[in-house]
Design a protein around this motif. Structure first.
Motif, PDB file in Angstrom:
ATOM      1  N   HIS A 121      -9.406   3.835  -1.766  1.00  0.00           N
ATOM      2  CA  HIS A 121      -8.937   5.212  -1.636  1.00  0.00           C
ATOM      3  C   HIS A 121      -9.575   6.103  -2.705  1.00  0.00           C
ATOM      4  CE1 HIS A 121      -5.893   4.259   1.391  1.00  0.00           C
ATOM      5  NE2 HIS A 121      -5.795   3.112   0.754  1.00  0.00           N
ATOM      6  N   TYR A 161      -6.613  -1.158  -4.202  1.00  0.00           N
ATOM      7  CA  TYR A 161      -6.130   0.042  -3.529  1.00  0.00           C
ATOM      8  C   TYR A 161      -6.970   1.252  -3.942  1.00  0.00           C
ATOM      9  CZ  TYR A 161      -3.140   3.739  -1.801  1.00  0.00           C
ATOM     10  OH  TYR A 161      -2.681   4.850  -1.136  1.00  0.00           O
ATOM     11  N   LEU A 162      -7.202   1.393  -5.231  1.00  0.00           N
ATOM     12  CA  LEU A 162      -7.972   2.541  -5.718  1.00  0.00           C
ATOM     13  C   LEU A 162      -9.420   2.479  -5.227  1.00  0.00           C
ATOM     14  CD1 LEU A 162      -6.483   2.810  -9.298  1.00  0.00           C
ATOM     15  CD2 LEU A 162      -6.166   4.435  -7.414  1.00  0.00           C
ATOM     16  N   GLU A 222     -10.107   9.090  -2.740  1.00  0.00           N
ATOM     17  CA  GLU A 222      -9.449  10.389  -2.885  1.00  0.00           C
ATOM     18  C   GLU A 222      -8.434  10.392  -4.033  1.00  0.00           C
ATOM     19  OE1 GLU A 222      -6.913   8.065   0.095  1.00  0.00           O
ATOM     20  OE2 GLU A 222      -9.049   8.252  -0.367  1.00  0.00           O
ATOM     21  N   GLU A 223      -8.101   9.222  -4.550  1.00  0.00           N
ATOM     22  CA  GLU A 223      -7.173   9.114  -5.673  1.00  0.00           C
ATOM     23  C   GLU A 223      -7.904   9.009  -7.018  1.00  0.00           C
ATOM     24  OE1 GLU A 223      -4.163   9.650  -5.027  1.00  0.00           O
ATOM     25  OE2 GLU A 223      -3.526   8.661  -3.193  1.00  0.00           O
ATOM     26  N   LYS A 227       0.834   4.010  -2.967  1.00  0.00           N
ATOM     27  CA  LYS A 227       0.594   5.427  -2.647  1.00  0.00           C
ATOM     28  C   LYS A 227       1.743   6.290  -3.166  1.00  0.00           C
ATOM     29  CE  LYS A 227      -0.250   8.834   0.943  1.00  0.00           C
ATOM     30  NZ  LYS A 227      -0.112   9.823  -0.093  1.00  0.00           N
ATOM     31  N   GLY A 228       2.982   5.870  -2.917  1.00  0.00           N
ATOM     32  CA  GLY A 228       4.135   6.621  -3.400  1.00  0.00           C
ATOM     33  C   GLY A 228       4.186   6.684  -4.910  1.00  0.00           C
ATOM     34  N   SER A 280       0.832  -1.210   0.000  1.00  0.00           N
ATOM     35  CA  SER A 280       0.000   0.000   0.000  1.00  0.00           C
ATOM     36  C   SER A 280       0.861   1.252   0.000  1.00  0.00           C
ATOM     37  CB  SER A 280      -0.944   0.013   1.206  1.00  0.00           C
ATOM     38  OG  SER A 280      -1.915  -1.000   1.078  1.00  0.00           O
ATOM     39  N   GLU A 281       1.930   1.232   0.784  1.00  0.00           N
ATOM     40  CA  GLU A 281       2.844   2.371   0.803  1.00  0.00           C
ATOM     41  C   GLU A 281       3.511   2.554  -0.561  1.00  0.00           C
ATOM     42  OE1 GLU A 281       6.729   3.959   3.296  1.00  0.00           O
ATOM     43  OE2 GLU A 281       5.518   2.339   4.127  1.00  0.00           O
ATOM     44  N   ARG A 300       1.129  11.554 -10.162  1.00  0.00           N
ATOM     45  CA  ARG A 300       0.427  12.850 -10.065  1.00  0.00           C
ATOM     46  C   ARG A 300       1.409  13.996 -10.314  1.00  0.00           C
ATOM     47  NH1 ARG A 300      -2.766  12.288  -5.900  1.00  0.00           N
ATOM     48  NH2 ARG A 300      -4.599  12.400  -6.923  1.00  0.00           N
ATOM     49  N   LEU A 356       1.599   6.548  -6.932  1.00  0.00           N
ATOM     50  CA  LEU A 356       0.546   7.474  -7.358  1.00  0.00           C
ATOM     51  C   LEU A 356       0.979   8.923  -7.159  1.00  0.00           C
ATOM     52  CD1 LEU A 356      -2.633   5.636  -6.033  1.00  0.00           C
ATOM     53  CD2 LEU A 356      -1.740   5.669  -8.377  1.00  0.00           C
ATOM     54  N   ASP A 357       1.684   9.195  -6.072  1.00  0.00           N
ATOM     55  CA  ASP A 357       2.189  10.552  -5.841  1.00  0.00           C
ATOM     56  C   ASP A 357       3.157  10.968  -6.962  1.00  0.00           C
ATOM     57  OD1 ASP A 357       0.719  10.702  -3.492  1.00  0.00           O
ATOM     58  OD2 ASP A 357       2.444  10.324  -2.186  1.00  0.00           O
TER      59      ASP A 357
END
Length: 89
Positions: free
Chosen positions: A81, A77-78, A83-84, A54-55, A50-51, A61, A57-58
């Protein structure tokens, strides 16, 4: 722990102890398709994948691209979340 983009290997990487968790990807002109995620077996169940996602996706973005979930873990995961959602192509 910081996620990095290993462009030579077309994967996002996250150091996890002495091992590396990674997410393979393919690029399109406007999106990154994450095709597979892998966490070392001994480290599973600790939130490392998950980490990693998330990284990743950051970074996606930051580069102004969208993401296409090409593996089940990223789909899940999506889903967890919303918010993504703006990143989903």
């Amino acid at each position: 722990m910081a996620v990095r983009d290993n462009k030579d290997r077309s994967r996002f990487e996250l150091d996890a102890g002495n091992e590396i968790a990674f997410a393979n990807y393919r690029l399109t002109p406007s999106a990154v398709i994450i095709t597979h995620t892998e966490t070392p077996r001994a480290l599973r169940g600790r939130g490392i994948a998950s980490e990693l996602v998330k990284g990743a996706l950051d970074l996606i973005r930051r580069d102004g691209k969208k993401v296409i979930a090409g593996c089940g873990f990223v789909v899940d995961y999506l889903d967890r979340h919303p918010e993504e959602a703006d990143l989903v192509a």
